[in-house]
Design a protein around this motif. Structure first.
Motif, PDB file in Angstrom:
ATOM      1  N   ASN A  60      15.081  39.841  -4.637  1.00 43.96           N
ATOM      2  CA  ASN A  60      15.970  40.737  -5.390  1.00 43.96           C
ATOM      3  C   ASN A  60      15.828  42.193  -4.936  1.00 43.96           C
ATOM      4  N   LEU A  62      13.396  44.151  -4.679  1.00 47.57           N
ATOM      5  CA  LEU A  62      12.405  45.070  -5.239  1.00 47.57           C
ATOM      6  C   LEU A  62      11.415  45.444  -4.140  1.00 47.57           C
ATOM      7  N   ARG A  86      20.680  42.116  -8.138  1.00 46.75           N
ATOM      8  CA  ARG A  86      19.697  41.857  -9.204  1.00 46.75           C
ATOM      9  C   ARG A  86      20.368  41.332 -10.465  1.00 46.75           C
ATOM     10  N   TYR A  91      15.078  37.368 -13.351  1.00 50.65           N
ATOM     11  CA  TYR A  91      13.751  37.856 -12.986  1.00 50.65           C
ATOM     12  C   TYR A  91      12.844  37.812 -14.201  1.00 50.65           C
ATOM     13  N   ILE A  93       8.716  38.137 -15.347  1.00 45.60           N
ATOM     14  CA  ILE A  93       7.392  38.528 -14.859  1.00 45.60           C
ATOM     15  C   ILE A  93       6.322  38.162 -15.880  1.00 45.60           C
ATOM     16  N   GLY A  97       7.642  42.222 -19.988  1.00 44.58           N
ATOM     17  CA  GLY A  97       8.427  43.445 -19.839  1.00 44.58           C
ATOM     18  C   GLY A  97       9.621  43.522 -20.768  1.00 44.58           C
ATOM     19  N   PHE A  99      11.773  45.081 -23.746  1.00 41.55           N
ATOM     20  CA  PHE A  99      11.917  46.478 -24.130  1.00 41.55           C
ATOM     21  C   PHE A  99      11.581  46.615 -25.611  1.00 41.55           C
ATOM     22  N   HIS A 101      11.803  48.855 -27.793  1.00 37.80           N
ATOM     23  CA  HIS A 101      12.690  49.552 -28.729  1.00 37.80           C
ATOM     24  C   HIS A 101      13.968  48.763 -28.986  1.00 37.80           C
ATOM     25  N   VAL A 111      21.593  42.228 -19.341  1.00 39.31           N
ATOM     26  CA  VAL A 111      22.414  42.011 -18.139  1.00 39.31           C
ATOM     27  C   VAL A 111      23.899  41.819 -18.493  1.00 39.31           C
TER      28      VAL A 111
ATOM     29  N   THR B 101       5.630  47.833 -16.682  1.00 42.93           N
ATOM     30  CA  THR B 101       6.252  46.509 -16.648  1.00 42.93           C
ATOM     31  C   THR B 101       7.674  46.563 -17.197  1.00 42.93           C
ATOM     32  N   ALA B 102       7.909  47.430 -18.182  1.00 44.16           N
ATOM     33  CA  ALA B 102       9.266  47.559 -18.728  1.00 44.16           C
ATOM     34  C   ALA B 102      10.197  48.137 -17.671  1.00 44.16           C
ATOM     35  N   ASP B 104       9.710  47.950 -14.390  1.00 42.90           N
ATOM     36  CA  ASP B 104       9.859  46.922 -13.359  1.00 42.90           C
ATOM     37  C   ASP B 104      10.901  45.887 -13.788  1.00 42.90           C
ATOM     38  N   ALA B 105      10.806  45.452 -15.045  1.00 38.44           N
ATOM     39  CA  ALA B 105      11.775  44.481 -15.553  1.00 38.44           C
ATOM     40  C   ALA B 105      13.188  45.066 -15.530  1.00 38.44           C
ATOM     41  N   ALA B 106      13.309  46.314 -15.959  1.00 38.52           N
ATOM     42  CA  ALA B 106      14.629  46.954 -15.994  1.00 38.52           C
ATOM     43  C   ALA B 106      15.244  47.017 -14.601  1.00 38.52           C
ATOM     44  N   ARG B 107      14.420  47.377 -13.620  1.00 32.40           N
ATOM     45  CA  ARG B 107      14.923  47.454 -12.256  1.00 32.40           C
ATOM     46  C   ARG B 107      15.303  46.063 -11.770  1.00 32.40           C
ATOM     47  N   GLY B 108      14.443  45.089 -12.073  1.00 30.59           N
ATOM     48  CA  GLY B 108      14.694  43.717 -11.647  1.00 30.59           C
ATOM     49  C   GLY B 108      15.942  43.123 -12.282  1.00 30.59           C
ATOM     50  N   LEU B 109      16.298  43.618 -13.467  1.00 35.91           N
ATOM     51  CA  LEU B 109      17.500  43.105 -14.134  1.00 35.91           C
ATOM     52  C   LEU B 109      18.760  43.767 -13.593  1.00 35.91           C
ATOM     53  N   VAL B 120      15.835  52.824 -21.098  1.00 34.39           N
ATOM     54  CA  VAL B 120      14.465  52.323 -21.249  1.00 34.39           C
ATOM     55  C   VAL B 120      13.452  53.457 -21.400  1.00 34.39           C
ATOM     56  N   LEU B 124      11.772  54.981 -25.105  1.00 35.18           N
ATOM     57  CA  LEU B 124      10.362  54.633 -25.284  1.00 35.18           C
ATOM     58  C   LEU B 124       9.479  55.879 -25.303  1.00 35.18           C
TER      59      LEU B 124
END
Lengths: 268, 200
Positions: A60, A62, A86, A91, A93, A97, A99, A101, A111, B101-102, B104-109, B120, B124
């Motif tokens: 993807n 990264l 992406r 993805y 992990i 990860g 969020f 909030h 997405v 990690t948040a 990283d996840a955001a970028r990966g999504l 994000v 936060l």
């Protein structure tokens, strides 16, 4: 713009992929070439530091390979806009990860939101996904991640990753942080979910047992190199190197021990 | 008791504090974001912020005199400088507390950098950042009394007058009103924080 086609899985190809991090003294991925057939559940297996996560993250974008090409559905992904790629690639992990909030529903909708789905479609899909991963939508939709157990969080993580029906799903030790019992049930549910999905899955783990349980093909890596890519049975029957034979043999002993213990405890 | 005068002083006082706080926010948040995102910028920015914290506000006001002369402008500048350090420090803390990690996840999504920031990182980081703004507000309100020393007016005038002419009543009027404003601000910001704060 690159468009994904719904529910038609695609192949993922690596061609002489090399990846080296800045300031590293050796390649994290060192010339890996193989082709993952469409719809396969492929597990990248190897010890930590063997390059499996790095290889996963090239899919993807990264991680950008130092040289070599990665293809998805036969297309070189270097020509695809990273964000578009992406959004069409799930993805998950280990750290989940989520969020903190956002509610569970908002997390899952990330997405679809990015893809500008309309609200009704997002809500319907969110509930559908919660059902799919075994969480009651009524109860979980409006909860916040901190109100969930580790296993529940990772279910939401999986739901978020597959929300927009990705062609490829990347999972980086997704169950590494949950306890052994929750892990087993998550693995079983994972298998149930992906059978419905028809997505090509790349799943990273260092756990041989997990690899054997989930994979229809296993790619064993060590020191940045691919040692063998084969179906589990084939790998057990004809390991390509003594290292692989040993990797699975240790596991065999453990399994025999487990079986013996189970048998004894049943008799007692 | 001269009410129009009193309200005039209150208005000037609030304007001073609000302008200084606004300036502190406009300068402090970007500096904090820079410090948290660029490793090489972090030490110099935080060093400056911590130094700024140590210098007494009266000294800053005095330094402003040769630069801006007397009146409102130097007072706002000095109080603004006073507001920057807590905002910078907390903005830096807030953004550093965002789990990698948040991101990283955001970028990966598939979020763009701007989306990662807006959707994000900012929400936060906000609770900690806002605490910095709150601290800055209280500091500015407490220090705006000094503005009277350089002719910017406000409630501080009651205190300077009261001291010069030895009229305790004026002193208490000035000090009491300032204390009331500071308390009101503390509660107001606390309330706003609970309302604005996204649950984490």
């Amino acid at each position: 713009m690159w468009r994904r086609s719904l529910s038609i899985s695609v192949s993922v190809g690596f061609d002489s992929v090399v990846a080296r991090y800045p300031q590293a003294d050796r390649n994290a991925v060192d010339g890996v070439s193989f082709e993952i057939p469409a719809g396969s559940f492929t597990v990248l297996l190897g010890p930590s530091g063997c390059g499996k996560s790095t290889l996963l993250r090239t899919v993807n974008r990264l991680v950008t390979p130092t040289s070599g090409t990665v293809t998805v559905g036969g297309r070189d992904i270097a020509s695809i806009e990273p964000t578009a790629l992406r959004r069409a690639t799930g993805y998950v992990i280990q750290a989940v990860g989520l969020f903190a909030h956002m509610t569970v529903a908002q997390n899952i909708a990330v997405v679809p939101q990015l893809l500008h789905w309309d609200r009704e479609r997002i809500e319907k899909r969110t509930d559908e996904l919660l059902d799919l991963v075994g969480l009651d939508p009524q109860r979980y939709r409006l909860r916040f991640p901190r109100e969930l157990s580790g296993g529940e969080q990772q279910r939401v993580g999986v739901a978020r990753a597959i929300a927009a029906e990705p062609q490829v799903l990347l999972m980086d030790e997704p169950f590494g942080a949950v306890d052994a019992i929750a892990r087993r049930s998550l693995q079983d549910e994972m298998l149930r979910i992906v059978r419905a999905l028809q997505t090509t899955i790349l799943f990273v783990t260092h756990d041989v047992e997990e690899a054997l349980h989930l994979a229809d093909r296993i790619a064993v890596m060590r020191d940045g190199k691919l040692l063998q890519y084969a179906a589990p049975e084939e790998m057990l029957r004809a390991p390509a190197s003594p290292y692989i034979a040993q990797l699975f043999a240790v596991n065999d002993d453990l399994r025999r021990y487990d079986e013996l213990r189970n048998a004894l405890s049943r008799r007692a | 008791m001269n009410w129009p005068d009193f309200w005039q002083h209150v208005a000037t006082y609030l304007e001073l504090a609000a302008a200084a706080l606004a300036g502190g926010i406009v300068a402090g948040i970007p500096l904090g974001i820079l410090a948290s995102h660029l490793n090489f910028a972090r030490s110099p920015i935080l060093l400056a912020a911590n130094l700024g914290r140590v210098i007494p506000s009266l000294a800053v006001l005095t330094f402003m005199l040769p630069l801006f002369g007397v009146g409102l402008a130097p007072a706002v500048a000095a109080l603004g400088l006073l507001a920057i350090p807590p905002i910078v420090i907390n903005a830096d803390l807030g953004f550093r507390a965002v789990p990698a990690t948040a991101v990283d996840a955001a970028r990966g999504l598939g979020m763009t950098n701007a989306q990662i920031f807006r959707q994000v990182e900012w929400p936060l980081a906000f609770p900690i950042l806002f605490t910095g703004v709150r601290t800055a507000a209280i500091e500015v309100i407490a220090s705006a009394v000094l503005a009277a020393f350089i002719g910017a007016g406000g409630l501080g005038e009651y205190i300077t007058e009261g001291l010069q002419a030895n009229i305790p009543r004026l002193l208490f009027l000035g000090a009491g009103t300032i204390a009331a404003i500071a308390l009101a601000a503390e509660f107001g910001f606390g309330f706003a924080q609970r309302r604005l704060e996204v649950k984490t």
